[in-house]
Scaffold this active site. Structure first.
Site, short mmCIF file in Angstrom:
data_model
loop_
_atom_site.label_atom_id
_atom_site.label_comp_id
_atom_site.label_asym_id
_atom_site.label_seq_id
_atom_site.Cartn_x
_atom_site.Cartn_y
_atom_site.Cartn_z
N TYR A 124 14.32 5.95 30.39
CA TYR A 124 15.43 5.00 30.46
C TYR A 124 16.65 5.47 29.67
O TYR A 124 17.68 4.80 29.66
CB TYR A 124 14.98 3.63 29.94
CG TYR A 124 14.10 2.87 30.92
CD1 TYR A 124 13.11 3.52 31.64
CD2 TYR A 124 14.24 1.50 31.09
CE1 TYR A 124 12.29 2.82 32.53
CE2 TYR A 124 13.44 0.81 31.97
CZ TYR A 124 12.46 1.47 32.69
OH TYR A 124 11.66 0.79 33.56
N LYS A 171 0.11 8.31 27.91
CA LYS A 171 -0.45 9.22 28.92
C LYS A 171 -0.55 10.61 28.29
O LYS A 171 -0.13 11.62 28.86
CB LYS A 171 0.45 9.23 30.16
CG LYS A 171 -0.16 9.95 31.37
CD LYS A 171 -1.34 9.22 31.97
CE LYS A 171 -1.82 9.94 33.24
NZ LYS A 171 -3.07 9.35 33.78
N ASP A 204 -2.88 4.13 32.78
CA ASP A 204 -3.51 3.69 34.02
C ASP A 204 -4.80 2.93 33.75
O ASP A 204 -5.08 1.90 34.39
CB ASP A 204 -3.74 4.87 34.98
CG ASP A 204 -4.27 6.12 34.30
OD1 ASP A 204 -3.97 6.32 33.12
OD2 ASP A 204 -4.97 6.90 34.96
N ASP A 228 7.66 -1.48 30.30
CA ASP A 228 8.30 -2.24 31.37
C ASP A 228 7.27 -2.63 32.43
O ASP A 228 7.21 -3.78 32.88
CB ASP A 228 9.40 -1.38 31.99
CG ASP A 228 10.36 -2.19 32.86
OD1 ASP A 228 10.24 -3.42 32.89
OD2 ASP A 228 11.23 -1.57 33.51
#
Length: 332
Positions: A124, A171, A204, A228
């Site tokens: 972002y 991640k 995930d 988000d």
């Protein structure tokens, strides 16, 4: 002593939910001196920008804003007003509670999560370019400062609010430099808070676990993009975006806003759910040191929803935006 607050109605249905929230705040008896300012697509024709200098100046002066949703074009047009505000005022911590309320039909009960999302870095940051006509590139930016302050904020929040557990979402198995640094810093900072249980989860897997066992989680600390996504997932667990508030906390100010969009398709119809805006105003009052008034608003909202007599369309009722706000005021 009066509190000075910038009031930004926003786009679409934003003015309706912000008017409702303002009325509820005033009903608590807390002395708020409102300074109205504007942002959003409607400002472009007049000011040439969706975020006028006058609005920035007002927030700099008051240090606090209650803001309605503003539209962000998809794919083209101006960049997000929300992102611009976060960068302008270094609003590095986006705090998004997700809580079930009796009376709202959901798949789960007794969810009480808080997502603490880094708000200024990651993808972002907007560092992107066209490499050639067939290739686009976007840079994922993490800094040690950015990681340290959002993770520390999450642990401090947990201590302050009597929370028991912090989960770092990442991640790092794939992005070993960026997410790897985030995870390493989280593990180091966790050692400073032995009273808070700490664990981590790959993003995930985190999404899977949240829709299976959300009761296992308390405070989630996330980089910008994952935060988000995960915060909207958690909103879905508790009844939708219409029920979920947010706080943007930073070095140079604080902005409070519902996390839902501007809903232009129902603007002016007075049927949008103002709960998220009202609860955002409650977060604002807590930030201003008005904890009693903040708690009274949340309890009133919970009572109205639990009774089920005055609910907006998305909650299964027929009440208007204003009727729901009046019911909350009556319950204060």
């Amino acid at each position: 002593m009066a509190h000075h607050v910038t009031l930004i109605p926003g786009d679409g249905s934003g003015p309706e939910v912000i008017a409702a929230a303002k009325k509820v705040v005033e009903a608590t008896g807390v002395d708020i001196q409102w300074e109205e300012a504007h942002a959003g697509a409607a400002m472009i024709e007049k000011y040439g920008t969706p975020l006028p200098d006058e609005t920035i100046a007002s927030i700099r002066k008051t240090g606090v804003a209650l803001k309605g949703p503003v539209a962000t074009p998809v794919g083209t047009g101006f960049r997000s007003v929300n992102v611009a505000m976060r960068k302008t005022f270094d609003l590095y911590a986006n705090v998004r509670p997700a809580k079930t309320y009796p009376g709202v039909i959901t798949k789960f009960e007794n969810i009480d999560l808080v997502i603490v999302r880094e708000n200024t870095e990651d993808l972002y940051a907007g560092i992107e370019r066209m490499v050639d006509e067939d290739t686009a590139e976007s840079i994922k930016l993490f800094t040690r400062k950015g990681c340290e302050r959002i993770i520390r904020y999450a642990f401090e929040y947990a201590v302050r609010e009597g929370r028991k557990k912090v989960t770092a979402v990442h991640k790092a198995n794939i992005m070993k430099c960026t997410d790897g640094m985030f995870l390493d810093i989280a593990r180091e900072i966790a050692k400073e808070y032995p009273q808070i249980q700490f664990n981590d989860s790959i993003v995930d897997a985190m999404c899977m676990r949240l829709v299976m066992h959300p009761e296992d989680y308390d405070v989630l600390v996330c980089p910008n993009l994952y935060g988000d996504i995960v915060s909207d997932l958690c909103a879905g667990l508790v009844g939708g975006l219409g029920l979920t508030p947010s706080a943007n906390i930073g070095v140079d100010g604080a902005i409070f806003e519902p996390i839902h969009g501007s809903a232009p398709d129902i603007a002016g119809q007075h049927k949008i759910n103002p709960t998220a805006a009202i609860l955002s105003a409650s977060l604002m009052l807590a930030h201003l040191g008005e904890g009693k008034a903040a708690a009274s608003i949340e309890k009133a909202v919970e009572k109205v929803i639990d009774e089920g007599k005055v609910l907006t369309v998305d909650m299964g009722g027929t009440a208007s935006t204003e009727e729901f706000a009046e019911a909350v005021i009556s319950a204060l």
